[in-house]
Motif scaffolding. Structure first.
Motif, short mmCIF file in Angstrom:
data_model
loop_
_atom_site.label_atom_id
_atom_site.label_comp_id
_atom_site.label_asym_id
_atom_site.label_seq_id
_atom_site.Cartn_x
_atom_site.Cartn_y
_atom_site.Cartn_z
N PRO A 177 -75.15 6.63 109.99
CA PRO A 177 -75.53 7.94 109.42
C PRO A 177 -76.19 8.89 110.42
CG PRO A 177 -76.12 6.18 107.92
CD PRO A 177 -75.63 5.52 109.16
N ALA A 178 -77.05 8.35 111.31
CA ALA A 178 -77.76 9.23 112.25
C ALA A 178 -76.76 9.91 113.18
CB ALA A 178 -78.79 8.43 113.04
N ALA A 179 -75.78 9.15 113.66
CA ALA A 179 -74.77 9.74 114.55
C ALA A 179 -73.88 10.71 113.77
CB ALA A 179 -73.93 8.64 115.17
N ARG A 180 -73.60 10.36 112.52
CA ARG A 180 -72.80 11.26 111.69
C ARG A 180 -73.52 12.60 111.51
NH1 ARG A 180 -68.97 9.78 108.24
NH2 ARG A 180 -69.88 11.08 106.62
N ARG A 181 -74.83 12.52 111.29
CA ARG A 181 -75.60 13.75 111.14
C ARG A 181 -75.56 14.57 112.43
NH1 ARG A 181 -78.99 16.27 107.92
NH2 ARG A 181 -80.47 17.68 108.89
N ALA A 182 -75.75 13.87 113.55
CA ALA A 182 -75.75 14.58 114.83
C ALA A 182 -74.40 15.26 115.06
CB ALA A 182 -76.06 13.60 115.96
N GLY A 241 -72.65 16.49 112.72
CA GLY A 241 -72.48 17.50 111.68
C GLY A 241 -71.59 17.03 110.54
N LEU A 242 -71.41 15.70 110.43
CA LEU A 242 -70.53 15.18 109.37
C LEU A 242 -71.28 15.11 108.04
CD1 LEU A 242 -68.86 12.36 111.48
CD2 LEU A 242 -67.77 14.45 110.62
N LEU A 274 -75.44 19.90 104.33
CA LEU A 274 -74.69 18.79 103.73
C LEU A 274 -74.49 17.62 104.69
CD1 LEU A 274 -72.02 21.01 101.93
CD2 LEU A 274 -74.11 20.01 100.96
N ARG A 275 -75.10 17.73 105.87
CA ARG A 275 -74.90 16.65 106.84
C ARG A 275 -75.50 15.34 106.34
NH1 ARG A 275 -77.55 19.28 111.97
NH2 ARG A 275 -78.91 20.06 110.33
N GLY A 290 -89.39 13.89 106.96
CA GLY A 290 -89.11 14.84 108.05
C GLY A 290 -88.78 14.13 109.35
N LEU A 291 -89.53 13.06 109.60
CA LEU A 291 -89.32 12.29 110.83
C LEU A 291 -87.91 11.72 110.86
CD1 LEU A 291 -90.45 10.92 113.37
CD2 LEU A 291 -91.43 9.16 111.90
N ASP A 292 -87.43 11.31 109.71
CA ASP A 292 -86.09 10.74 109.64
C ASP A 292 -85.03 11.74 110.07
OD1 ASP A 292 -84.36 8.62 109.01
OD2 ASP A 292 -83.85 9.58 107.10
N LEU A 293 -85.29 13.02 109.78
CA LEU A 293 -84.30 14.05 110.12
C LEU A 293 -84.54 14.69 111.48
CD1 LEU A 293 -83.28 13.80 107.21
CD2 LEU A 293 -83.21 16.27 107.10
N ALA A 294 -85.69 14.41 112.07
CA ALA A 294 -86.02 15.05 113.35
C ALA A 294 -85.00 14.66 114.40
CB ALA A 294 -87.42 14.63 113.78
N SER A 295 -84.63 15.62 115.23
CA SER A 295 -83.59 15.32 116.22
C SER A 295 -84.10 15.43 117.66
CB SER A 295 -82.41 16.26 116.03
OG SER A 295 -82.81 17.59 116.23
#
Lengths: 321, 491
Positions: free
Chosen positions: A306-311, A313-314, B120-121, B163-168
């Protein structure tokens, strides 16, 4: 308690009271002196700031007269001119910066800075290195080269940063050397100095991508993409398999700015893995031309964490609560 | 009843010297910390001209920062708060606001103000989050990305974890939605990471009190001492314990507490450690303790640093009721964390944390209110029973209050020689008066509240923290800072 006599108690009380009074007086005196100094600086500011500003925008034929006026100022005012010029030099470039350097010279700054290079205090030598980078008087590069090998880590760091202002190969070599593991200079600072040098550093950066020291490879990899170093693409692809994670990460991020098609398979492999590398690789794939990455994106969509998918933009596989 | 009198006298005489020695040690320790901080400030300020923050501000290589802003019913301030964070001077940062189930229109205001669209990511789900996420929003453009997480109410720590979970970005900073940040706050606090990227895993910045200062456009334009005496005393407390104390602990390599109102951390470390503990009352203290234990258990060459530059301004309690709640909470949190990490005490493996910092916090922070109140009782009983002669009573007062006042005055001297943020003469007068007034009821009251918080923890009582109301900032403009009558989300 036999030893705690009234007399002793009186002495302790007196000492405590005196110390309290002393600290209060110290605070009041400190504040009074500081306010007086600020008032004096405000007066000097009114006197010299307009002069300095005028010197940066005046016609060429007016400059000698203005510089003569700076030269004629008293010692306090000249010190204030130096402070003002140093502060302004951080924010200006081009002709205005050249004029400011002339003003600094007229205020006697260069000899003072050159003398400070040899000072026994590391803080003073660091100030000198900073000023040399901003003023760039004749001899500055030689002095900065020497300060870049100073015994103090702090001085070395400031000198390396200052060397970034010089379009000179010898400065580049010193900056590259400062990336070495254990040099005492932070990788980010040294890499920023390379960036400041710009294209002048291009060849050295490309060679540094193959350096045996991971610190040097890391720094060169970080800047290769931003500087768009010609011929660095293949080396960056190779660095995706470096032994050091920081180098691999820097290579991924550099490839976002310097796209190479042959990087796609390795980036996909990394993006399908876990952790920061996976996220960075996924983001890099998105930055590459879509015609190169259609298959890779399909695989990412199907198999990535999921983290890579988010990165990448999926969209989420499951709906939110 | 002579036996009773004799018993009281015996107790007093048994306690009087330990109490006196305790106060001497406590004040001497604080004096040493103040002097160490003074030396640190002197070096820090001497290097201001060549620290290179300007270069860092301009460099695309500066480490990226994700700013986490948990918000609960912050409709009155949220737009201005977010604007001030978006406007911070930094080359690469994103802002993540976490709406913790607000019952007001915090999210709607943000959506309208920043033209947010659904995000929606996919969700990384690297950390367990208790509050269900309802929806995520993101900005469509702009130089600084903004993400808003709308979730069910589950508390500040859990919201930060969301928030930390989504931080990039590589670094994350946690701030309170009602804090005002200095424009260069991110630059100042991330500087140690840039200077020593391999070793620094967390940094804390100085939090100061903003009450009565003039705020325009979300920025402080004139710093003034608060009007209420209890807030003025807190200014002195913050100066002594937070600014000077933590600077010295950082120098000693034994910093165990970074304020929740402004702390910066390496994201990978926080993820490895599982984020904040949502069950902890002193979650900021608990997190730093966990990091310190992680460093030493793993024999890692890492450190936690403190930046003395003022970076964040917060509104302090201005009523006794609110202050009492805050102190009870702080002390309860202190006890819970110290107890949780009691295994680190005096263990050589934990270095100065186990041998200096933790013993200090146990003895001179946790037990301080107990000794304070015992001292007062001894004095009163001693006078009533005649067991204490005047000289001895005076000595006890001197080593506790007199010496303590002297130490605080020394702290003011250091502040005056370094950052001197309160420039007006009348503010200096207020400061000096606050130093005296601290001993005239304030210390005793806070000791009682702290004992209450500790007792509540020991007896396992559920603590109700309640809602608090801020008084708002002076000189605010409604469009920009927009803070009048705001709710105080966190004490």
């Amino acid at each position: 308690m036999t030893w705690l006599t009234d007399a002793l108690m009186q002495v302790i009380l007196l000492i405590t009271a005196a110390l309290m009074l002393g600290t209060i007086v110290a605070v009041v005196v400190q504040r009074g002196l500081r306010r007086r100094r600020l008032r004096r600086e405000a007066v000097l500011d009114a006197q010299v700031r307009l002069l300095v500003l005028t010197a940066t925008v005046c016609d060429d034929d007016e400059l000698p007269e203005l510089l003569q006026r700076v030269d004629g100022l008293d010692a306090d005012a000249q010190r204030h001119v130096r402070r003002t010029v140093l502060g302004m030099l951080r924010d200006v470039t081009g002709e205005a910066a050249t004029r400011l350097r002339a003003v600094a010279d007229a205020a006697g700054m260069v000899p003072a800075v050159m003398a400070a290079v040899e000072h026994r205090s590391a803080a003073v030598r660091s100030d000198a290195a900073e000023a040399l980078g901003l003023l760039r008087p004749p001899g500055a590069l030689r002095n900065l080269r020497s300060l870049a090998e100073d015994r103090s880590r702090e001085v070395r760091a400031v000198a390396i940063r200052a060397l970034g202002a010089f379009d000179d190969q010898s400065a580049t070599a010193l900056i590259i050397a400062a990336h070495r593991t254990g040099s005492g200079v932070s990788n980010g600072l040294a890499a920023s100095a390379l960036l400041q040098q710009g294209l002048v550093a291009g060849d050295a950066v490309r060679r540094a991508l193959d350096d045996p020291d991971p610190g040097v490879r890391h720094g060169a990899t970080r800047v290769a993409g931003i500087l768009q170093v010609a011929g660095a693409g293949d080396a960056l692809v190779g660095l995706l398999r470096d032994d050091h994670e920081l180098v691999r990460l820097a290579a991924i991020r550099s490839l976002e700015q310097l796209p190479v098609r042959s990087a796609v398979p390795r980036l996909l492999e990394m993006a399908l893995g876990e952790g920061v590398e996976g996220e960075a690789a996924a983001a890099a794939l998105v930055a590459l031309p879509p015609s190169w990455t259609a298959d890779a994106m399909a695989q990412l969509s199907a198999r990535a964490a999921p983290a890579a998918r988010r990165a990448a933009g999926l969209p989420a596989r499951e709906a939110l609560a | 009843m002579s036996w009773l009198h004799d018993a009281v006298v015996a107790v007093i005489q048994a306690l009087i010297w330990p109490s006196a020695i305790y106060f001497v040690l406590s004040n001497t320790f604080m004096l040493v910390l103040v002097l160490m901080a003074g030396r640190h400030f002197s070096r820090y300020l001497r290097r201001r001209g060549h620290r290179g923050e300007e270069a860092m501000a301009a460099s695309p290589l500066s480490p990226g920062v994700s700013v986490l802003v948990p918000a609960y019913n912050e409709a009155a301030v949220i737009r201005a708060s977010v604007r001030s964070v978006l406007d911070l001077r930094y080359p690469d940062h994103e802002v993540i606001v976490i709406n913790d189930g607000s019952s007001d229109d915090t999210v709607a205001l943000l959506r309208d103000e920043y033209d947010l669209v659904p995000d929606l990511r996919d969700l990384p789900r690297r950390l367990p989050v208790r509050g269900a996420i309802r929806r995520i929003w993101r900005s469509q453009g702009g130089p600084v990305p903004l993400i808003v997480i709308d979730k069910d109410n589950s508390g500040r720590s859990d919201s930060i974890n969301a928030g930390l979970d989504l931080a990039s970005n590589d670094l994350v900073v946690m701030i309170d939605a009602d804090s005002l940040l200095e424009p260069d706050a991110l630059l100042s606090v991330s500087k140690p990471f840039a200077d020593d990227p391999d070793r620094v895993v967390a940094t804390g910045g100085v939090v100061r009190i903003v009450n009565n200062s003039r705020v325009i456009g979300g920025r402080i334009v004139e710093i003034r001492m608060p009007k209420q005496i209890i807030t003025r005393i807190q200014v002195v407390e913050y100066l002594r314990a937070f600014l000077l104390g933590r600077t010295a602990w950082s120098d000693l390599g034994a910093l165990v507490l970074i304020s929740g109102a402004f702390g910066m951390f390496r994201r990978d470390v926080l993820l490895e450690l599982g984020g904040l503990d949502p069950d902890s009352i002193g979650e900021d203290f608990e997190l730093v303790m966990r990091i310190q234990r992680w460093i030493r258990d793993g024999d890692r060459d890492a450190r936690v640093a403190y930046v003395p530059e003022p970076v964040s301004w917060t509104e302090a309690p201005s009523t006794l009721k609110v202050l009492a709640r805050q102190r009870r909470r702080w002390h309860r949190g202190l006890w819970e964390v110290l107890w949780k990490y009691r295994g680190m005490l005096f263990r050589p493996k934990y270095g100065r944390i186990g041998s200096v910092a933790l013993p200090y916090y146990w003895l001179f922070e946790l037990f301080a209110p107990l000794f304070e109140l015992v001292g007062i009782v001894i004095l009163l009983l001693g006078f009533l029973t005649g067991a204490l002669d005047n000289t001895l009573a005076l000595f006890l007062i001197l080593v506790s209050y007199g010496y303590g006042t002297l130490v605080t005055l020394a702290a003011v001297v250091v502040e005056e020689a370094s950052f001197h943020r309160y420039e007006r003469w009348r503010d200096l007068g207020s400061t000096l008066w606050a130093i005296v007034a601290e001993n005239l009821g304030y210390r005793q009251l806070t000791a009682v509240w702290r004992i209450q918080g500790w007792w509540a923890a020991l007896t396992g009582r559920q603590q109700v923290w309640g809602e608090m109301t801020r008084t708002g900032f002076v000189g605010t403009t409604t469009d920009a800072s927009g803070r009048p009558g705001q709710a105080e989300g966190r004490d």
